[in-house]
Design a protein around this motif. Structure first.
Motif, mmCIF file in Angstrom:
data_model
loop_
_atom_site.group_PDB
_atom_site.id
_atom_site.type_symbol
_atom_site.label_atom_id
_atom_site.label_comp_id
_atom_site.label_asym_id
_atom_site.label_seq_id
_atom_site.Cartn_x
_atom_site.Cartn_y
_atom_site.Cartn_z
ATOM 1 N N THR A 1 0.976 -1.245 0.082
ATOM 2 C CA THR A 1 -0.314 0.284 0.440
ATOM 3 C C THR A 1 0.750 1.248 0.107
ATOM 4 N N VAL A 2 0.836 1.643 -1.248
ATOM 5 C CA VAL A 2 1.205 2.858 -1.456
ATOM 6 C C VAL A 2 0.175 4.924 -0.298
ATOM 7 N N ILE A 3 0.962 5.335 0.736
ATOM 8 C CA ILE A 3 0.163 6.412 1.385
ATOM 9 C C ILE A 3 0.513 7.572 1.280
ATOM 10 N N ILE A 4 0.267 8.926 0.563
ATOM 11 C CA ILE A 4 0.843 10.091 0.092
ATOM 12 C C ILE A 4 -0.135 10.762 1.534
ATOM 13 N N GLU A 5 0.435 11.286 2.167
ATOM 14 C CA GLU A 5 -0.134 12.334 3.291
ATOM 15 C C GLU A 5 -0.011 14.049 3.242
ATOM 16 N N ASP A 6 -0.716 14.497 3.050
ATOM 17 C CA ASP A 6 -0.473 15.959 3.167
ATOM 18 C C ASP A 6 -1.264 17.342 3.634
ATOM 19 N N PRO A 7 -1.056 18.422 4.833
ATOM 20 C CA PRO A 7 -1.568 18.629 5.719
ATOM 21 C C PRO A 7 -1.883 19.668 4.157
ATOM 22 N N LEU A 8 -1.184 20.277 3.034
ATOM 23 C CA LEU A 8 -1.403 21.479 2.274
ATOM 24 C C LEU A 8 -2.233 21.217 1.178
ATOM 25 N N GLY A 9 -2.838 19.911 0.942
ATOM 26 C CA GLY A 9 -3.426 19.299 0.258
ATOM 27 C C GLY A 9 -2.247 19.038 -1.229
ATOM 28 N N ASN A 10 -1.439 19.536 -2.125
ATOM 29 C CA ASN A 10 -0.646 19.793 -2.660
ATOM 30 C C ASN A 10 0.297 18.802 -3.401
ATOM 31 N N SER A 11 -1.034 17.215 -2.559
ATOM 32 C CA SER A 11 0.225 16.339 -3.115
ATOM 33 C C SER A 11 -0.875 15.131 -3.219
ATOM 34 N N ALA A 12 -0.746 13.914 -4.056
ATOM 35 C CA ALA A 12 -1.955 13.151 -4.656
ATOM 36 C C ALA A 12 -1.207 12.054 -5.295
ATOM 37 N N ILE A 13 -2.304 11.124 -5.198
ATOM 38 C CA ILE A 13 -1.915 9.607 -6.358
ATOM 39 C C ILE A 13 -3.654 9.793 -7.432
ATOM 40 N N ILE A 14 -3.386 9.574 -8.461
ATOM 41 C CA ILE A 14 -4.369 9.944 -9.737
ATOM 42 C C ILE A 14 -4.497 8.578 -10.049
ATOM 43 N N SER A 15 -5.539 7.929 -10.058
ATOM 44 C CA SER A 15 -6.077 6.665 -10.139
ATOM 45 C C SER A 15 -7.116 6.214 -9.596
ATOM 46 N N LYS A 16 -7.707 5.876 -10.700
ATOM 47 C CA LYS A 16 -9.183 5.196 -10.404
ATOM 48 C C LYS A 16 -9.968 4.771 -9.206
ATOM 49 N N LYS A 17 -7.668 3.621 -8.519
ATOM 50 C CA LYS A 17 -8.534 2.947 -7.627
ATOM 51 C C LYS A 17 -7.694 3.562 -6.094
ATOM 52 N N ALA A 18 -7.221 4.804 -6.177
ATOM 53 C CA ALA A 18 -6.934 5.445 -4.994
ATOM 54 C C ALA A 18 -7.693 5.591 -4.432
ATOM 55 N N VAL A 19 -8.042 5.949 -2.739
ATOM 56 C CA VAL A 19 -8.614 5.749 -2.317
ATOM 57 C C VAL A 19 -8.656 6.937 -1.811
ATOM 58 N N ALA A 20 -8.711 8.583 -1.585
ATOM 59 C CA ALA A 20 -9.057 10.402 -1.528
ATOM 60 C C ALA A 20 -9.332 10.429 0.014
ATOM 61 N N THR A 21 -9.211 10.097 1.274
ATOM 62 C CA THR A 21 -9.905 11.129 2.777
ATOM 63 C C THR A 21 -9.620 12.545 3.430
ATOM 64 N N LYS A 22 -9.597 13.014 3.176
ATOM 65 C CA LYS A 22 -9.987 14.594 3.964
ATOM 66 C C LYS A 22 -9.314 13.950 5.341
ATOM 67 N N LEU A 23 -8.171 14.718 5.753
ATOM 68 C CA LEU A 23 -7.524 15.103 6.916
ATOM 69 C C LEU A 23 -8.472 15.985 7.774
ATOM 70 N N SER A 24 -8.477 14.754 8.957
ATOM 71 C CA SER A 24 -8.879 16.003 10.442
ATOM 72 C C SER A 24 -7.853 16.899 10.149
ATOM 73 N N LYS A 25 -8.175 18.276 10.937
ATOM 74 C CA LYS A 25 -7.690 18.987 12.036
ATOM 75 C C LYS A 25 -5.588 18.375 12.695
ATOM 76 N N GLU A 26 -6.779 17.726 13.392
ATOM 77 C CA GLU A 26 -5.204 17.128 14.266
ATOM 78 C C GLU A 26 -4.843 16.133 13.004
ATOM 79 N N GLU A 27 -5.026 14.891 12.501
ATOM 80 C CA GLU A 27 -4.030 14.112 11.502
ATOM 81 C C GLU A 27 -3.429 15.466 10.935
#
Length: 214
Positions: free
Chosen positions: A156-182
């Protein structure tokens, strides 16, 4: 900065080098990525060895996590946008790549990310040759990466970005909004210009933790 600048295809701004205080030209180049939108490449390089590169998403973004299960050779082609504020994780291997103040941003694919990790592991294995346990772990991880690239292992490859400037572009990729704490727990790299000075002095590049030790 004048917001009209961002409407231009390219332009330059001048800043003081944070290391030597020399006049430094920062270059901005606008581009469009299909399925993702307008972006701006930002680069600067000083004769004193300071360098900076980033990819800025021009639309407003929320703190995000993208997760992709890499199960086949086709998944290796999924596009990856990693900004200097992006953290990459491969949990099955215990690998975490955190941003630092001179981290590079890049646009690649999953295979490109894995090849970058391979290079880090090969370098790390030379550093820890006298530590039998860590050397064995580095060789184990290199073998695992080879198996992933050959389609013999799932990760599993995970990318997390507090500024929202990173991404994985794929129909299979699951995108989730991070909480403020995360989001607050993540490193941001140099893109945040008001970080504490003591962090700038110590956080100088990508912090990669592939061997499970200090």
């Amino acid at each position: 900065m004048n917001q009209d600048h961002f409407k231009k295809e390219n332009f330059e701004t001048r800043i003081s080098c944070p290391l030597c205080q020399s006049d430094l030209v920062m270059k901005w180049q606008r581009d469009n990525i299909p399925y993702f939108g307008e972006i701006m490449y930002i680069t600067a390089k000083c004769q004193c060895s300071f360098r900076f590169a980033d990819t800025m998403i021009l639309s407003s973004k929320e703190p995000m996590r993208y997760e992709l299960s890499v199960e086949s050779p086709e998944d290796l082609d999924a596009r990856v946008i990693r900004s200097t504020s992006g953290t990459i994780r491969i949990p099955e291997m215990g690998i975490v790549i955190e941003p630092g103040t001179v981290s590079d941003s890049y646009i690649t694919n999953i295979e490109g990310v894995l090849q970058r990790v391979q290079k880090v592991l090969m370098t790390a294995s030379r550093w820890v040759q006298e530590d039998e346990e860590k050397f064995a772990r580095s060789q184990e991880l290199l073998c695992m990466l080879d198996e992933v690239i050959e389609g013999k292992r799932t990760i599993t490859v995970i990318i997390e970005d507090p500024l929202g400037n990173s991404a994985i572009i794929s129909k299979k990729a699951v995108a989730t909004k991070l909480s403020k704490e995360e989001a607050e727990k993540l490193n941001t790299g140099m893109i945040v210009f008001d970080v504490d000075k003591s962090e700038l002095e110590h956080d100088v590049s990508d912090n990669v933790k592939p061997l499970g030790g200090d």
